[in-house]
Motif scaffolding. Structure first.
Motif, PDB file in Angstrom:
ATOM      1  N   ARG A   1     -26.001  11.826 -31.964  1.00 22.39           N
ATOM      2  CA  ARG A   1     -25.359  11.033 -33.011  1.00 22.39           C
ATOM      3  C   ARG A   1     -24.656  11.940 -34.017  1.00 22.39           C
ATOM      4  NH1 ARG A   1     -27.944   6.623 -37.294  1.00 22.39           N
ATOM      5  NH2 ARG A   1     -25.933   6.054 -38.209  1.00 22.39           N
TER       6      ARG A   1
ATOM      7  N   GLN B   1     -23.044   7.881 -29.530  1.00 21.85           N
ATOM      8  CA  GLN B   1     -22.377   8.523 -30.646  1.00 21.85           C
ATOM      9  C   GLN B   1     -21.768   9.862 -30.269  1.00 21.85           C
ATOM     10  OE1 GLN B   1     -21.707   7.042 -33.380  1.00 21.85           O
ATOM     11  NE2 GLN B   1     -22.795   5.223 -32.761  1.00 21.85           N
TER      12      GLN B   1
ATOM     13  N   PHE C   1     -31.891   6.431 -32.242  1.00 20.60           N
ATOM     14  CA  PHE C   1     -30.939   5.760 -31.372  1.00 20.60           C
ATOM     15  C   PHE C   1     -31.574   5.106 -30.163  1.00 20.60           C
ATOM     16  CE2 PHE C   1     -26.528   5.661 -32.281  1.00 20.60           C
ATOM     17  CZ  PHE C   1     -26.479   6.357 -33.448  1.00 20.60           C
TER      18      PHE C   1
END
Length: 642
Positions: A326, A483, A473
């Motif tokens: 991410r 991401q 996530f």
């Protein structure tokens, strides 16, 4: 702010005169040089804003000034005030110190490591300490003593703490007492203006009932801060919430990317789950903040003495609370040109509006049956052209909804930005386990990393809908890797299947790391046959949900799990196709979650409000299973025809 008042102010970090910047969540004023270091820490550590050149809500600016004037800096430098600190060699920075390494090391120790904050005596059970602190916070917010509340928050008190005896949160209490500045402080630390008390009332309701109408309107603004900030970034306007206008989608057709690549990216954005979409929206918000602060920074500097290494923040700093993938995706947002970034922001605003308000539906099963229709239509041309279900299409607005909420009497709005709460007698604590909100839930800037997750030793882990602790996530049983590939794959989520080993009655198909990748796919007719079997069982489950036959949930889920197991068995253990692996992951994990929700309905005999929540979860799981099955039909058909 008068020049006379400014002349008495000094930077909280180095004591330089006339600081021009503020750190909102720390409640301090800072000079230009120290601000350049704060910016490099990231918003999760320090949210900076220029005192005169940035746009401020008046009450938020007043909150920061009040904290600064009442000695909030002593919270972050508590141990430095001890005479023994000078003996040990500890000291704060001064204006003559070099930015690197002197000021940088001090500021990182002060705000990232919290090296000088007063520590509570060690106790075996930190959760008890946090609960005690949160109860103190709950009591303190009815007064105007901001620095006491900031101190409690710095020690681990939870801004969203639900008091078991009082039946509400600190923000409810602050709203009822008309404490505007306390409400601002709590919101900066993640308090939810839409949180429900034990009677179903929000802090906004409390403020209105107590006659604090200005505070109520401010809380509404806080609810919509994320989308408001994105809109203001593009067109310099904000929605008029008082008159019921909560979204403005800027009309910037000449500035948008209308290529086929951009259209495909938009479809993939629409296909994201609600959790994934929220995460992406928060990251884009942070990037907007970085770009706007950059513009203010450059406009306010003396360019003849500009020192590059103290000013450049080329991309979003790493947030240690996020996964590495991410963080990589967040940094790639800086590569977007203004043209490309405007397109992404407008797509997010459009999708956010749709996900919140959605469309009315006649029954709980409507959204799922949109998928089922696509599955049963073997000759559907759409299924030959893309891997996304009909709800991700932007041609038919009726089919754009991306979640399936139970619609009471056909009047309830779809709310795709809703957090589902774990079942149980007490609403959960923390911003990652909120009560479902009525009438739609906005995305707030105060969920973008500014809450207590910035204190790793106090942070509560994010949890899934059923209370299971999630890794960064992880959603719906899968770990989102989207991401890191936001730029290359345009929001295309690539699940990590290694986290499905505890999937319940079903196991992920990709759990053997030693197995070789296999590119073979089953016969299309076999996949279609198993998909039709899954579809038939899902339709039976949806009829039971529509007719409130909750005792039929478990038998239906067992049939679905069996059909899913047979479907998964058609494919190799380690398919080489990433799309196949992702679809199998979604298929098996959703079936496992479905079985767990149906067990919950059968074993615990929940109350009517809880059974409605379970029903919503069951419908969502059915939706995900249907979607995954269709994806498998599509990719199998496409590959076998090549």
């Amino acid at each position: 702010m008068s020049k006379r008042l400014r002349s008495r102010e000094v930077c909280a970090d180095c004591s330089a005169p006339e600081p021009r910047w503020a750190s909102i969540n720390r409640g301090v004023l800072i000079c230009d040089e120290c601000c350049s270091i704060h910016r490099g820490l990231g918003r999760h550590s320090s949210q900076v804003r220029h005192l005169t050149h940035s746009s401020w809500p008046p009450s938020q600016l007043q909150m920061v000034q009040t904290l600064y004037g009442n000695g909030a800096n002593s919270i972050w430098e508590h141990t430095l005030l001890d005479p023994s600190a000078s003996v040990s060699g500890k000291r704060k920075a001064n204006p003559q110190d070099r930015v690197h390494p002197n000021k940088t090391e001090f500021i990182k120790a002060k705000y990232q490591m919290l090296a000088y904050v007063h520590r509570m005596p060690c106790r075996e059970d930190d959760s008890v300490t946090a609960k005690d602190l949160s109860k103190q916070l709950h009591s303190s917010v009815r007064t105007g003593n901001l620095e006491t509340c900031l101190r409690l928050l710095s020690l681990g008190a939870q801004a969203n703490f639900f008091h078991p005896e009082k039946g509400n949160t600190p923000l409810h209490i602050a709203a009822k007492a008309g404490q505007v500045l306390q409400a601002e402080l709590l919101s900066v630390y993640g308090a939810d203006p839409g949180a429900l008390d034990s009677c179903g009332k929000t802090p906004i309701d409390y403020a209105r009932q107590a006659g604090h109408h200005e505070l109520a309107e401010r809380l509404v603004e806080i609810q919509y801060e994320l989308t408001d900030r994105l809109t203001f970034y593009l067109c310099g306007r904000r929605p008029d919430h008082r008159n019921g206008t909560h979204f403005i989608i800027p009309q910037m057709a000449d500035s948008l990317d209308l290529s086929e690549f951009a259209k495909a990216a938009k479809k993939k954005l629409q296909s994201l789950s609600n959790h994934q979409f929220e995460e992406l929206a928060m990251d884009v918000y942070d990037e907007v903040d970085r770009r706007e602060t950059d513009a203010v920074w450059l406009a306010t500097q003396n360019h003849s003495t500009l020192v590059t290494d103290t000013t450049v923040v080329p991309f979003l700093p790493v947030n240690p609370e996020y996964s590495s993938t991410r963080n990589q995706g967040r940094q790639k947002l800086a590569r977007f040109s203004a043209h490309e970034f405007a397109t992404l922001v407008i797509d997010i605003l459009t999708d956010a509006k749709h996900r919140q308000w959605g469309n009315t539906c006649e029954s709980p099963k409507d959204n799922v049956e949109l998928i089922l229709q696509g599955i049963n239509s073997r000759h559907n041309s759409e299924s030959q052209d893309n891997d996304y279900d009909s709800v991700a299409s932007d041609e038919d607005p009726v089919q754009e909804a991306t979640c399936s909420d139970s619609c009471n009497d056909g009047r309830t709005k779809l709310n795709s930005l809703k957090w589902q709460a774990p079942s149980g007698p007490q609403p959960p604590q923390g911003p990652f386990g909120r009560q479902p909100l009525r009438g739609g839930r906005a995305l707030s800037m105060y969920e973008t990393g500014s809450n207590l997750r910035q204190y790793p030793h106090r942070a509560e882990p994010a949890r899934s809908d059923d209370g299971v602790v999630l890794q960064p996530f992880q959603t719906n049983g899968c770990s989102l890797e989207a991401q890191s590939t936001v730029m290359e794959n345009d929001y295309d989520p690539a699940p990590n299947h290694s986290e499905l080993e505890d999937a319940g009655p079903l196991q992920a198909t990709d759990t053997d790391p030693g197995a070789e990748e296999d590119g073979t796919l089953p016969c299309t007719e076999d996949v279609i046959c198993k998909t039709e079997q899954i579809t038939k069982n899902i339709q039976e489950l949806l009829r039971a949900a529509q007719e409130t036959k909750h005792d039929s949930f478990l038998p239906c889920s067992e049939k679905i799990c069996l059909a899913v197991t047979e479907m998964a068995a058609l494919f190799p253990k380690r398919p080489s196709s990433e799309t196949v692996r992702g679809s199998l992951c979604l298929l098996t994990s959703s079936a496992s979650r479905l079985h767990g929700e149906c067990l919950k309905a059968a074993e615990h005999c929940p109350c009517p409000s809880d059974i409605q929540l379970v029903t919503q979860q069951v419908i969502q799981c059915a939706y995900d299973i249907a979607k995954a099955a269709k994806q498998l039909v599509t990719v199998t058909t496409k590959e076998n025809n090549n």
